[in-house]
Design an enzyme around this catalytic site. Structure first.
Site, mmCIF file in Angstrom:
data_model
loop_
_atom_site.group_PDB
_atom_site.id
_atom_site.type_symbol
_atom_site.label_atom_id
_atom_site.label_comp_id
_atom_site.label_asym_id
_atom_site.label_seq_id
_atom_site.Cartn_x
_atom_site.Cartn_y
_atom_site.Cartn_z
ATOM 1 N N ASP A 105 25.151 -5.873 66.002
ATOM 2 C CA ASP A 105 24.128 -5.745 64.974
ATOM 3 C C ASP A 105 22.782 -5.971 65.639
ATOM 4 O O ASP A 105 22.637 -6.838 66.503
ATOM 5 C CB ASP A 105 24.353 -6.741 63.839
ATOM 6 C CG ASP A 105 23.587 -6.313 62.589
ATOM 7 O OD1 ASP A 105 23.609 -5.110 62.243
ATOM 8 O OD2 ASP A 105 22.927 -7.169 61.962
ATOM 9 N N SER A 106 21.826 -5.135 65.260
ATOM 10 C CA SER A 106 20.526 -5.261 65.920
ATOM 11 C C SER A 106 19.422 -5.104 64.894
ATOM 12 O O SER A 106 19.658 -4.676 63.764
ATOM 13 C CB SER A 106 20.396 -4.197 67.010
ATOM 14 O OG SER A 106 20.894 -2.964 66.568
ATOM 15 N N HIS A 137 17.543 -4.244 74.542
ATOM 16 C CA HIS A 137 18.172 -5.444 73.981
ATOM 17 C C HIS A 137 19.693 -5.326 73.994
ATOM 18 O O HIS A 137 20.413 -6.246 74.327
ATOM 19 C CB HIS A 137 17.653 -5.656 72.553
ATOM 20 C CG HIS A 137 17.705 -4.419 71.692
ATOM 21 N ND1 HIS A 137 17.203 -3.207 72.105
ATOM 22 C CD2 HIS A 137 18.216 -4.180 70.456
ATOM 23 C CE1 HIS A 137 17.393 -2.307 71.156
ATOM 24 N NE2 HIS A 137 18.005 -2.868 70.152
ATOM 25 N N GLY A 191 16.044 5.579 65.478
ATOM 26 C CA GLY A 191 15.484 4.437 64.751
ATOM 27 C C GLY A 191 14.010 4.196 65.039
ATOM 28 O O GLY A 191 13.168 5.097 64.927
ATOM 29 N N THR A 238 31.644 0.961 65.057
ATOM 30 C CA THR A 238 30.278 1.423 64.788
ATOM 31 C C THR A 238 30.290 2.869 64.308
ATOM 32 O O THR A 238 31.219 3.621 64.612
ATOM 33 C CB THR A 238 29.387 1.310 66.060
ATOM 34 O OG1 THR A 238 28.071 1.755 65.764
ATOM 35 C CG2 THR A 238 29.929 2.114 67.229
ATOM 36 N N GLU A 250 28.453 -5.579 55.491
ATOM 37 C CA GLU A 250 27.281 -6.195 56.138
ATOM 38 C C GLU A 250 26.683 -7.211 55.179
ATOM 39 O O GLU A 250 25.990 -6.853 54.228
ATOM 40 C CB GLU A 250 26.245 -5.124 56.527
ATOM 41 C CG GLU A 250 26.690 -4.357 57.746
ATOM 42 C CD GLU A 250 25.552 -3.719 58.538
ATOM 43 O OE1 GLU A 250 24.389 -4.186 58.441
ATOM 44 O OE2 GLU A 250 25.836 -2.750 59.260
ATOM 45 N N ASN A 297 27.581 4.543 65.065
ATOM 46 C CA ASN A 297 26.472 5.027 65.882
ATOM 47 C C ASN A 297 26.966 5.366 67.299
ATOM 48 O O ASN A 297 27.240 4.485 68.098
ATOM 49 C CB ASN A 297 25.405 3.922 65.916
ATOM 50 C CG ASN A 297 24.140 4.342 66.630
ATOM 51 O OD1 ASN A 297 24.172 5.136 67.562
ATOM 52 N ND2 ASN A 297 23.019 3.778 66.205
ATOM 53 N N LYS A 356 15.212 3.883 78.884
ATOM 54 C CA LYS A 356 15.266 2.909 77.772
ATOM 55 C C LYS A 356 16.389 1.900 78.003
ATOM 56 O O LYS A 356 16.206 0.697 77.810
ATOM 57 C CB LYS A 356 15.500 3.632 76.437
ATOM 58 C CG LYS A 356 15.738 2.642 75.304
ATOM 59 C CD LYS A 356 16.186 3.251 74.013
ATOM 60 C CE LYS A 356 16.737 2.178 73.093
ATOM 61 N NZ LYS A 356 17.265 2.677 71.837
HETATM 62 P P1 ITT Z 1 26.220 0.343 63.142
HETATM 63 O O1 ITT Z 1 27.172 1.352 62.566
HETATM 64 O O2 ITT Z 1 26.719 -0.167 64.485
HETATM 65 O O3 ITT Z 1 25.832 -0.787 62.196
HETATM 66 P P2 ITT Z 1 23.428 1.188 62.863
HETATM 67 O O4 ITT Z 1 22.767 2.404 63.422
HETATM 68 O O5 ITT Z 1 23.481 0.994 61.383
HETATM 69 O O6 ITT Z 1 24.882 1.169 63.513
HETATM 70 P P3 ITT Z 1 22.248 -1.556 63.154
HETATM 71 O O7 ITT Z 1 22.584 -1.892 61.770
HETATM 72 O O8 ITT Z 1 22.703 -2.463 64.253
HETATM 73 O O9 ITT Z 1 22.735 -0.046 63.563
HETATM 74 O O10 ITT Z 1 20.694 -1.379 63.409
HETATM 75 C C1 ITT Z 1 19.722 -1.657 62.476
HETATM 76 C C2 ITT Z 1 18.598 -0.686 62.590
HETATM 77 O O11 ITT Z 1 17.747 -1.133 63.664
HETATM 78 C C3 ITT Z 1 19.023 0.743 62.932
HETATM 79 O O12 ITT Z 1 19.156 1.505 61.775
HETATM 80 C C4 ITT Z 1 17.859 1.233 63.759
HETATM 81 O O13 ITT Z 1 16.949 1.845 62.885
HETATM 82 C C5 ITT Z 1 17.242 -0.035 64.356
HETATM 83 N N1 ITT Z 1 17.589 -0.143 65.774
HETATM 84 C C6 ITT Z 1 18.586 -0.869 66.333
HETATM 85 N N2 ITT Z 1 18.611 -0.701 67.658
HETATM 86 C C7 ITT Z 1 17.612 0.161 67.941
HETATM 87 C C8 ITT Z 1 17.146 0.760 69.124
HETATM 88 O O14 ITT Z 1 17.727 0.537 70.299
HETATM 89 N N3 ITT Z 1 16.125 1.604 69.042
HETATM 90 C C9 ITT Z 1 15.534 1.879 67.863
HETATM 91 N N4 ITT Z 1 15.919 1.373 66.705
HETATM 92 C C10 ITT Z 1 16.951 0.523 66.734
#
Ligand code: ITT
Length: 182
Positions: free
Chosen positions: A64-65, A167, A140, A9, A36, A11, A162
């Site tokens: 992935d979220s 999730h 996010g 990741t 992706e 992040n 949080k």
């Molecule tokens: P990776 O490198 O792990 O992909 P990412 O930050 O790009 O990290 P994702 O693609 O999984 O994360 O997430 C998609 C978006 O959903 C991410 O850019 C956030 O804006 C939002 N998101 C995911 N989880 C969140 C959370 O817990 N709180 C707020 N926004 C979230």
């Protein structure tokens, strides 16, 4: 039981949360990336994990979220990252301006892979899109997401509060349970 797994990741928030949950298993962060694909987040995570495993050849996870808004049939869902970079929270609030149904959920898919197994773990938190951005915590969509039965956005909660509800925590807890049974 595995002693160490790698979290692919970019992040750091995600990796910190995973480390706290999976302890005493050590979580190493790696930013080697993965393509992706445009698909359901279940497939994005599984595909990403398989891709990263071919290169790293060590037990690893990809997460992935996304945010899924009921009034828009689950949009932005797999496009959450792109939508957040482009129209941002302000754009989502604009889309929701005359919407009575503000129901939504965050979904997290954690894909685990090692030489023998590929497995996914899911977590979900339901809530509503706020009427305005509130709070400075998190990242996010946190400032516009109010979890069910709460009157604060994730952005108004500190990380601990949080993470009790998130999730990602739910998915990682399932992974933790499974890993510790192995
Ligand atoms: P990776 O490198 O792990 O992909 P990412 O930050 O790009 O990290 P994702 O693609 O999984 O994360 O997430 C998609 C978006 O959903 C991410 O850019 C956030 O804006 C939002 N998101 C995911 N989880 C969140 C959370 O817990 N709180 C707020 N926004 C979230």
């Amino acid at each position: 039981m595995k002693k160490q797994i790698t979290f692919i990741t970019g992040n750091e928030n995600k990796a910190r949360e995973a480390q706290e949950i999976l302890h005493p298993i050590k979580v190493k962060i790696s930013d080697i990336g993965y393509p992706e694909i445009q698909d359901k987040i279940e497939n994005v995570a599984t595909n990403g994990a398989e891709n990263a495993f071919k290169r790293l050849k060590k037990p690893l996870i990809v997460e992935d979220s996304g945010l899924f808004i009921d009034a828009y049939n689950g949009f932005p869902g797999p496009y959450s990252s792109y939508v957040h970079q482009t129209i941002k929270n302000k754009g989502i609030l604009e889309l929701m301006k005359n919407q009575k149904n503000r129901d939504c959920h965050f979904k997290s898919i954690v894909a685990y892979i090692d030489k023998d197994t590929t497995k996914i773990f899911k977590g979900k938190v339901v809530g509503k899109i706020a009427h305005q951005q509130k709070g400075k915590h998190g990242f996010g969509y946190d400032p516009i997401f109010i979890p069910k039965n709460k009157n604060k956005t994730f952005g108004q909660m500190d990380m601990e509060a949080k993470n009790q509800l998130s999730h990602r925590r739910k998915a990682l807890k399932k992974l933790d349970h499974w890993l510790k049974k192995q």
